[in-house]
Scaffold this active site. Structure first.
Site, mmCIF file in Angstrom:
data_model
loop_
_atom_site.group_PDB
_atom_site.id
_atom_site.type_symbol
_atom_site.label_atom_id
_atom_site.label_comp_id
_atom_site.label_asym_id
_atom_site.label_seq_id
_atom_site.Cartn_x
_atom_site.Cartn_y
_atom_site.Cartn_z
ATOM 1 N N GLY A 46 0.826 -1.203 0.000
ATOM 2 C CA GLY A 46 0.000 0.000 0.000
ATOM 3 C C GLY A 46 0.859 1.250 0.000
ATOM 4 O O GLY A 46 2.053 1.211 -0.290
ATOM 5 N N CYS A 47 0.251 2.362 0.346
ATOM 6 C CA CYS A 47 0.946 3.651 0.360
ATOM 7 C C CYS A 47 2.206 3.573 1.212
ATOM 8 O O CYS A 47 2.163 3.156 2.372
ATOM 9 C CB CYS A 47 0.010 4.728 0.900
ATOM 10 S SG CYS A 47 0.777 6.366 0.995
ATOM 11 N N PHE A 48 3.331 3.974 0.644
ATOM 12 C CA PHE A 48 4.582 3.831 1.390
ATOM 13 C C PHE A 48 4.669 4.730 2.609
ATOM 14 O O PHE A 48 5.471 4.492 3.517
ATOM 15 C CB PHE A 48 5.822 3.997 0.502
ATOM 16 C CG PHE A 48 5.847 5.156 -0.469
ATOM 17 C CD1 PHE A 48 5.089 6.304 -0.287
ATOM 18 C CD2 PHE A 48 6.670 5.091 -1.590
ATOM 19 C CE1 PHE A 48 5.158 7.369 -1.181
ATOM 20 C CE2 PHE A 48 6.743 6.145 -2.494
ATOM 21 C CZ PHE A 48 5.986 7.285 -2.283
#
Length: 211
Positions: A45-47
């Protein structure tokens, strides 16, 4: 109407992971110091979220946000966000193997996401897919065994990709330490911080002192 409002709010929050270029003010650790540590590579997912989770672990020295899994050289955030490069948002984890093992990092990987969702952690698209990038046969064996072990805990198949590590491209400076530097950013406040807190509640024994 209520369903529509919830959907619009969720869309707004997810889009926030794609905005707000801000200056990084956290001092970087010299590369010669980082060279003393082992590295591991994950995507879920979003880092911004994933970086914060791994940063909280005892034995982890540094976590860098970036891109991996595609063929585009020196990709930009906009290019990766277009879902045309093959890259996913990933993190580079620098860790001390005498304190925390690769197997524990994999445990954290699976324990901080839903590994049954395709390109949705909770962000949508292939650049947010669930991936373990292994560097050698031992890491692959550990990753495969962990994937098989957790399969019994889910009704749906585990969709995590386990692929050879090829190249990690560091993301733009403003993405580094993003959650720490931008706690009031809408996406961070509504998605990243709750995800981090759920992880901390689940694995308190793995956290650094004060986390």
């Amino acid at each position: 109407m209520k369903t529509l409002l919830v959907s619009l709010l969720l869309l707004f929050n997810l889009q926030e992971c794609e905005s707000n270029n801000q200056t990084n003010t956290v001092k970087e650790i010299p590369s010669e110091e980082l060279a003393k540590y082992e590295t591991a590579y994950f995507a879920s997912g979003c880092f911004w979220c994933v970086e914060a989770i791994y940063e909280s672990l005892e034995g982890v020295k540094e976590v860098v946000s970036g891109y991996s899994g595609g063929k585009e050289k020196n990709p930009t955030y906009q290019q990766v966000g277009s879902h045309k490069t093959g890259h996913t948002e990933a993190v580079e984890v620098y860790y001390d193997p005498t304190v925390i093992s690769f197997a524990t990092l994999v445990k954290v990987f699976y324990g901080s996401q839903d590994p049954t969702t395709v390109g949705q952690q909770p962000d949508f698209g292939d650049s947010y897919r669930s991936v373990i990038f292994y560097k050698n046969a031992e890491e692959k064996t550990i990753a495969d065994a962990a994937k098989a072990a957790i399969a019994k805990d889910y009704k749906k198949p585990i969709v995590t990709e386990i692929v050879p590590f090829e190249k990690f491209w560091k993301a733009e400076d403003y993405h580094q330490n993003y959650e720490k530097l931008n706690p009031n950013q809408p996406y961070v406040r509504s998605v990243s911080i709750p995800r981090l807190n759920r992880f901390k509640a689940k694995f308190p024994e793995l956290l650094k002192e004060g986390e």
